[in-house]
Write a protein that holds these residues in place. Structure first.
Motif, PDB file in Angstrom:
ATOM      1  N   ARG A  71       6.002   8.969  26.791  1.00 17.88           N
ATOM      2  CA  ARG A  71       5.455  10.217  26.220  1.00 17.88           C
ATOM      3  C   ARG A  71       5.805  10.316  24.741  1.00 17.88           C
ATOM      4  NH1 ARG A  71       7.096  12.813  31.160  1.00 17.88           N
ATOM      5  NH2 ARG A  71       8.906  13.658  30.109  1.00 17.88           N
ATOM      6  N   GLU A  75       3.049  10.509  21.738  1.00 19.43           N
ATOM      7  CA  GLU A  75       2.993  11.639  20.822  1.00 19.43           C
ATOM      8  C   GLU A  75       3.311  11.237  19.395  1.00 19.43           C
ATOM      9  OE1 GLU A  75       4.826  15.277  21.960  1.00 19.43           O
ATOM     10  OE2 GLU A  75       3.992  15.190  23.976  1.00 19.43           O
ATOM     11  N   ARG A 100       0.237  18.006  17.045  1.00 18.75           N
ATOM     12  CA  ARG A 100       1.219  18.014  18.147  1.00 18.75           C
ATOM     13  C   ARG A 100       2.603  18.404  17.623  1.00 18.75           C
ATOM     14  NH1 ARG A 100      -1.600  13.203  19.817  1.00 18.75           N
ATOM     15  NH2 ARG A 100       0.021  11.970  18.817  1.00 18.75           N
ATOM     16  N   ARG A 104       4.799  21.494  19.016  1.00 14.95           N
ATOM     17  CA  ARG A 104       6.189  21.302  19.458  1.00 14.95           C
ATOM     18  C   ARG A 104       7.130  22.245  18.706  1.00 14.95           C
ATOM     19  NH1 ARG A 104       8.670  17.766  22.409  1.00 14.95           N
ATOM     20  NH2 ARG A 104       6.867  16.423  22.617  1.00 14.95           N
ATOM     21  N   SER A 117       6.045  17.937  26.447  1.00 17.74           N
ATOM     22  CA  SER A 117       4.888  17.216  25.928  1.00 17.74           C
ATOM     23  C   SER A 117       3.775  18.204  25.615  1.00 17.74           C
ATOM     24  CB  SER A 117       4.390  16.161  26.929  1.00 17.74           C
ATOM     25  OG  SER A 117       3.886  16.797  28.091  1.00 17.74           O
ATOM     26  N   CYS A 118       2.792  17.738  24.868  1.00 18.39           N
ATOM     27  CA  CYS A 118       1.637  18.574  24.549  1.00 18.39           C
ATOM     28  C   CYS A 118       0.428  17.682  24.329  1.00 18.39           C
ATOM     29  CB  CYS A 118       1.898  19.456  23.334  1.00 18.39           C
ATOM     30  SG  CYS A 118       2.435  18.577  21.870  1.00 18.39           S
ATOM     31  N   SER A 119      -0.746  18.249  24.576  1.00 16.76           N
ATOM     32  CA  SER A 119      -1.973  17.474  24.394  1.00 16.76           C
ATOM     33  C   SER A 119      -3.108  18.387  23.961  1.00 16.76           C
ATOM     34  CB  SER A 119      -2.340  16.729  25.680  1.00 16.76           C
ATOM     35  OG  SER A 119      -2.581  17.658  26.716  1.00 16.76           O
TER      36      SER A 119
END
Length: 187
Positions: A71, A75, A100, A104, A117-119
Motif C-alpha cells: 500500500r 500510494e 493522496r 492523508r 490508505s486512500c484512493s
C-alpha cells in the motif's frame, strides 16, 4: 518529610545515572536509600512485565507487513495527472500522489484517526468529472467512531475543495482497524 529527604525525580535521575557518582545524601540516609531501593525494584518488575507482555504477543503475520508495504509503494507513486485551470500559457497539473498526500494529511489531523490508505475513483484527468474518494482509517479505541468518521470526511472534503479543482462526488470513510493510543498497536 524531613530536610534530608530527596525528591522522587532526583532519586530517578540518580538511578538513571547508574548511581554514579556516589551520592551520600541518598545512599547514607536510610529513608532515601529505602525509597531508592523501592524505585529500583519497581523498575525491575516493570521491565519484567513488559518483557512478558512482549513475549505473549504473537509475531505479526509477514503477509500483513508485506500488504502494508505494498500500500505504501502504491500510494508513493505519482499516479495520474489531474489538470488544473491555467491561463493557457502553460499546462498545469497536480499528481494523484500529491492529492493522496493532501487526503492523508487532512485525515491524520483528526484526533484519534490514522489514515491507512486512500484512493480516488473516477476519471480524475477529465475536468468536471465526478470523483469518489475512499479513505480507510484506524480509529482510536474508546472514541465514538461515527463522529470521528464524520470529522475525517469533513476535513478531507475541505482540504480537497481548498487545494484542488476536483468535482468531489463523495468521500467514503471505512474504519479498517482500531488502535490504542499508548502503544500505537492495532488490534
Amino acid at each position: 518529610m524531613n530536610d534530608d529527604t530527596v525528591t522522587l525525580e532526583r532519586l530517578a535521575h540518580y538511578l538513571d545515572s547508574g548511581r554514579v557518582p556516589y551520592d551520600p545524601s541518598i545512599e547514607d540516609v536510610p529513608e532515601n536509600a529505602s525509597q531508592l531501593a523501592t524505585l529500583e525494584r519497581l523498575r525491575v518488575l516493570s521491565g519484567e512485565l513488559l518483557a512478558e507482555d512482549a513475549a505473549a504477543d504473537p509475531d505479526p503475520d509477514p503477509r500483513w507487513i508485506s500488504g502494508v508495504m505494498e500500500r505504501v509503494r502504491q500510494e508513493a507513486r505519482s499516479g495520474r495527472d489531474i489538470p488544473l485551470d491555467s491561463d493557457g500559457a502553460a499546462t498545469l497539473h497536480m499528481t494523484e500522489g500529491a492529492v493522496r498526500g493532501l487526503i492523508r494529511e487532512a485525515g491524520d489531523s483528526v484526533p484519534g484517526a490514522v489514515v491507512i490508505s486512500c484512493s480516488l475513483g473516477g476519471d480524475v484527468s477529465a475536468a468536471d468529472a465526478p470523483v469518489r474518494v475512499e479513505v480507510v482509517i484506524s480509529a482510536l479505541r474508546g472514541q465514538y467512531v461515527p463522529v470521528m468518521a464524520d470529522e475525517v470526511r469533513e476535513a478531507v472534503t475541505l482540504q480537497l475543495l481548498r487545494q484542488t479543482e476536483l468535482d468531489i462526488e463523495a468521500v467514503d470513510i471505512v474504519v479498517g482497524d482500531v488502535h490504542l493510543l499508548e502503544t500505537g498497536v492495532a488490534s
